[in-house]
Each structure stands twice: as structure tokens, then as C-alpha cells.
Design a protein around this motif. Structure first.
Motif, PDB file in Angstrom:
ATOM      1  N   GLY A   6     -16.768   1.049  -0.058  1.00  0.00           N
ATOM      2  CA  GLY A   6     -15.511   1.781   0.009  1.00  0.00           C
ATOM      3  C   GLY A   6     -14.403   1.095  -0.752  1.00  0.00           C
ATOM      4  N   LYS A   7     -13.206   1.641  -0.602  1.00  0.00           N
ATOM      5  CA  LYS A   7     -12.053   1.111  -1.319  1.00  0.00           C
ATOM      6  C   LYS A   7     -11.452  -0.083  -0.589  1.00  0.00           C
ATOM      7  CE  LYS A   7     -10.566   5.315  -3.721  1.00  0.00           C
ATOM      8  NZ  LYS A   7      -9.412   6.240  -3.967  1.00  0.00           N
ATOM      9  N   GLY A   8     -10.762  -0.944  -1.375  1.00  0.00           N
ATOM     10  CA  GLY A   8     -10.090  -2.100  -0.814  1.00  0.00           C
ATOM     11  C   GLY A   8      -8.888  -1.709   0.024  1.00  0.00           C
ATOM     12  N   PRO A  36      -3.795  -1.852  -3.004  1.00  0.00           N
ATOM     13  CA  PRO A  36      -3.814  -1.847  -4.470  1.00  0.00           C
ATOM     14  C   PRO A  36      -3.662  -3.285  -4.978  1.00  0.00           C
ATOM     15  CG  PRO A  36      -2.243  -0.241  -3.597  1.00  0.00           C
ATOM     16  CD  PRO A  36      -2.668  -1.100  -2.448  1.00  0.00           C
ATOM     17  N   GLU A  73      -0.458   2.450  -5.824  1.00  0.00           N
ATOM     18  CA  GLU A  73      -1.863   2.799  -6.035  1.00  0.00           C
ATOM     19  C   GLU A  73      -2.034   3.590  -7.324  1.00  0.00           C
ATOM     20  OE1 GLU A  73      -5.756   4.679  -3.777  1.00  0.00           O
ATOM     21  OE2 GLU A  73      -3.770   4.944  -2.884  1.00  0.00           O
ATOM     22  N   GLY A 113      -3.860   0.801  -9.209  1.00  0.00           N
ATOM     23  CA  GLY A 113      -5.236   1.049  -8.821  1.00  0.00           C
ATOM     24  C   GLY A 113      -5.653   0.183  -7.653  1.00  0.00           C
ATOM     25  N   ARG A 114      -6.775   0.564  -7.062  1.00  0.00           N
ATOM     26  CA  ARG A 114      -7.271  -0.103  -5.854  1.00  0.00           C
ATOM     27  C   ARG A 114      -8.711  -0.549  -6.094  1.00  0.00           C
ATOM     28  NH1 ARG A 114      -5.482   0.811  -0.371  1.00  0.00           N
ATOM     29  NH2 ARG A 114      -4.184   2.513  -1.173  1.00  0.00           N
ATOM     30  N   GLY A 165     -12.611  -1.304  -5.484  1.00  0.00           N
ATOM     31  CA  GLY A 165     -13.615  -0.573  -4.715  1.00  0.00           C
ATOM     32  C   GLY A 165     -14.974  -1.212  -4.852  1.00  0.00           C
ATOM     33  N   SER A 166     -15.844  -0.850  -3.964  1.00  0.00           N
ATOM     34  CA  SER A 166     -17.226  -1.333  -3.984  1.00  0.00           C
ATOM     35  C   SER A 166     -18.097  -0.274  -3.321  1.00  0.00           C
ATOM     36  CB  SER A 166     -17.341  -2.667  -3.222  1.00  0.00           C
ATOM     37  OG  SER A 166     -17.087  -2.474  -1.846  1.00  0.00           O
ATOM     38  N   ASP A 202       0.848  -1.199   0.000  1.00  0.00           N
ATOM     39  CA  ASP A 202       0.000   0.000   0.000  1.00  0.00           C
ATOM     40  C   ASP A 202       0.882   1.247   0.000  1.00  0.00           C
ATOM     41  OD1 ASP A 202      -2.028   1.790   0.176  1.00  0.00           O
ATOM     42  OD2 ASP A 202      -2.694   1.229   2.189  1.00  0.00           O
TER      43      ASP A 202
END
Length: 409
Positions: free
Chosen positions: A164-166, A169, A153, A157-158, A160-161, A148
Motif C-alpha cells: 500500500g501507500k506510505g 507524502p 501529495e 507524491g507518496r 508506495g509498495s 499529509d
């Protein structure tokens, strides 16, 4: 009957014990490592504690002993570096020195080594690797959590849902694997936003005539199908249930001939590309779901529908292969340690190279004793290799030059 991974020879010896050899230097001989270093332009002009050759082996050892600190991995690798009088030739470097050496090495020597070494390994006598005249291979993708950091990142990229974000990355990895041996022979690494379809295009150059490529329904697209078909390999892919596949001719085995079209030609049905369709349900599931496969093998005598329906289950072998790397070789819930994208890619290739080396040795052991490679345990083989490498990884840290004596191993 002996359990998988505990198959015994007539003398009572477990076959997986036979792979306990110097996996790093046997699979990746020092001369080959020197060649890829030179090809990548990483040959060094001055003597270092961590010359490029040693750093390549360090990256491989790091991915074999994942979870250990840099200095502990260096100590394990360096235990074999002794002269004939038993005196150490190499002192363990610091973590900072190792990090700098990895950056000097970069990615290219590992990618070149992968291209030179990682090939399908099955031979005609390999049990479970073939369907009739075809070598059975599969394509799929997976994701790996990476450190991280802002750099990772920004590049990878990270996830998400809606919640929120995971936490980390993620890098996306696509691969081609030989189903019968679990040998990965092509790979592509990219950001999480890269689709498996996009990454898989980079793998198609490793397909050849005589292969039968399996893929799940997430891969089908007309352009990708055509690109894979153009390699000369045959294809057996699952199609989405809403795919328009008109019945053009019913065949005696229950399959039928159909056609697929480019998006621009679909309404006019211009320039059709012939395919054969196999439809079936899995009775024990009881949910009535229809599986629809499309294939380039148009002759039912060459490959009957019932055979292809059963063969498609081999696609799960590549998912098992990724699980071997992520769960057993890397370790569950562990993340790649590199703080920068170049280091992440270097690690990924390190993992794949070590996995291929172990699988290659397992294949040879199975072949020598006429058993299916699936009957050997990857987890147990990995443990044996980890125990043996410190005692058997002996090599000179110095590069080879014309006219010098061959390196041991």
C-alpha cells in the motif's frame, strides 16, 4: 583520549562550548538578510508586526527549534528584542499571523540566502577535508516526510509498495557536501518521482576545478558523468558491477585504463571517454563483493589505487550529514509542518541554512584548536546553540537603510 565532541583545550574547556554564540545573526547578518529580501522583491512599504526580515529569522529559528509551536518559536526569538531599558520591542504574534507572513515571504529569500552563504568552508589547514590537492566532496540524496495534505501529495507524491501507500507524502532532496566539514553547499528539492540523478544535475554548477567528487553507483550515467566532468572537478564514482569497462592498459598500482561511451556509440566504441578503474574487495566482509570505482584521475602517481579505494569511504560523510539534519536537528519520525509545497521548500532551505551555520562554527572552533572537525559532536553543538540563541539573537526588526547605523550582531 577525549571522546568525539568532548575534545578539550589545554585549559580544560570543551571546544564545543566555544560555538555558543549568536548563530543566527552571526551567520546571517541583518544587512545580508535585507539584501536578499530586496533582491527577491519582498521589501515592504508599510510597517508590520512581522516584517520580512523578522520572518526570515523566524523560519531559521523554526528549523533550529523544530517541534515547537509557532508562537513558542516566536517567543524564543523575541527574547533578544529589547531596548536599552529592557522593554520589549516586539510582541509575540499569533500562529495565523505567522503563517500569513511566511506565505508573504515565499521561497526566494531563503534560496538566495543559501546561495550567498553556503559555500565549502575548509581551508588548507582543515584536518580531514583534503586529499593531496583536492577538496573532497560528495553528492547524495535523501527524502523527507511532509505534512499529509492534498496539496503536498499532489506535488510531491507518496511512496508506495506492494503493501500500500506510505503514511506521508515525501519530498526528495539532493545535495553536495564537503566531506571533511559536513557543510552542504548546493541543494535541489523536488517531488519524490524526481530521481537523484535528475536533481543532481542542478547542483553541478557549484563544482569547480580542485574538487574531487565522490558518488555511489546509483549516480553513474554517461551524460551525468560528462556533465560533472565538464565542470573541471575530478570524479571518483562507484560503477555498477555489470558496467562494461574494457581493460585497455594495466597500470603499476593494479588499476587499469578503460573507456566509457554514450549509449549511441557503445556498440561501435566510437568517441571513447578515458577513465581509470580501481577494483578491490573489503577483506573483513568476507563476501567477496568486488567494488569497482571509476575516476577521471588517470595518472596513478597523482592518486594511487590504494589511496582512492580508502578515500571512497569518505562518501559516507554526506549520509552522516543528512542524518544530522533528519535525526538530530529535525528529530526522528517528525514531519515537516508546512501544508503547501512552497512552505515545504522554505522549510528545507531553513534546515540547510541552520545546519550550515552550526557546521561553519564547529569548523572554526576545530581550526582554532588544530583538531579534526569530526571530533566535535554535532548533537552537543546543536544543544548549545539552542540554549544560547534566545539570549544572543538580538537584532532590530526594522530593515536597514542607507545612512542608518549598523544593526547589532
Amino acid at each position: 583520549m577525549a571522546r568525539a565532541g568532548q575534545v578539550k583545550s589545554p585549559a580544560g574547556e570543551r571546544l564545543s562550548d566555544r560555538i555558543a554564540i549568536g548563530v543566527l545573526t552571526r551567520a546571517f547578518p541583518p544587512r545580508l538578510v535585507d539584501e536578499v529580501i530586496a533582491e527577491a522583491g519582498r521589501t515592504e512599504q508599510r510597517s508590520r508586526l512581522l516584517p520580512a526580515r523578522v520572518v526570515v529569522y523566524f523560519v531559521l529559528a523554526m528549523c533550529l527549534f523544530f517541534g515547537q509551536g509557532y508562537e513558542e518559536v516566536a517567543r524564543l526569538l523575541g527574547e533578544g528584542l529589547e531596548n536599552e531599558r529592557g522593554r520589549r520591542l516586539w510582541r509575540v504574534p499569533t500562529t495565523a499571523a505567522i503563517a500569513r507572513a511566511r506565505k508573504r515571504l515565499g521561497i526566494e529569500p531563503l534560496t538566495l540566502l543559501f546561495e550567498r552563504v553556503c559555500r565549502p568552508v575548509a581551508v588548507p589547514a582543515t584536518a580531514g577535508a583534503w586529499y593531496r590537492r583536492w577538496r573532497v566532496v560528495a553528492v547524495d540524496g535523501t527524502t523527507l516526510d511532509v505534512a499529509d495534505t492534498a496539496a503536498n501529495e499532489a506535488f510531491f507524491g507518496r511512496p508506495g509498495s506492494g503493501r500500500g501507500k506510505g503514511a506521508f507524502p515525501q519530498a526528495r532532496v539532493a545535495g553536495l557536501a564537503e566531506c571533511g566539514t559536513h557543510a552542504i553547499f548546493a541543494t535541489a528539492v523536488g517531488p519524490l518521482a524526481s530521481s537523484e540523478q535528475t536533481l543532481s544535475r542542478q547542483l553541478l554548477c557549484r563544482l569547480t576545478a580542485g574538487m574531487l567528487l565522490l558518488a555511489d553507483r546509483g549516480f553513474y550515467g554517461f551524460e551525468l558523468w560528462q556533465a560533472a566532468r565538464a565542470t573541471g572537478a575530478d570524479l571518483l564514482w562507484r560503477a555498477k558491477k555489470n558496467a562494461a569497462l574494457p581493460v585497455l592498459e594495466r597500470l603499476p598500482d593494479g588499476s587499469y585504463l578503460s573507456a566509457v561511451f554514450a549509449e549511441a556509440d557503445r556498440k561501435r566504441r566510437a568517441r571513447p571517454v578515458p577513465v581509470r578503474v580501481i577494483e578491490y574487495t573489503l577483506a573483513p566482509r568476507g563476501d567477496g563483493e568486488v567494488y569497482r570505482l571509476i575516476t577521471t584521475i588517470l595518472d596513478p602517481d597523482a592518486a594511487p589505487a590504494c589511496d582512492l579505494a580508502a578515500l571512497y569511504a569518505q562518501r559516507w560523510e554526506i549520509e552522516t550529514t543528512f542524518d544530522e539534519i533528519k535525526t538530530h536537528q529535525r528529530g526522528p519520525k517528525l514531519i515537516l509542518r508546512s501544508r503547501y509545497p512552497w512552505g515545504v521548500e522554505q522549510e528545507v532551505y531553513g534546515f540547510l541554512l541552520v545546519h550550515h551555520a552550526i557546521r561553519q562554527l564547529m569548523h572554526q572552533t576545530a581550526l582554532d584548536h588544530d583538531v579534526d572537525p569530526d571530533r566535535l559532536s554535532f548533537t552537543r553543538s546543536l544543544r548549545i546553540v539552542r540554549r544560547q540563541v534566545p539570549a544572543q539573537a538580538a537584532f532590530s526588526p526594522r530593515p536597514t537603510h542607507p545612512g542608518t547605523h549598523p544593526d547589532p550582531g
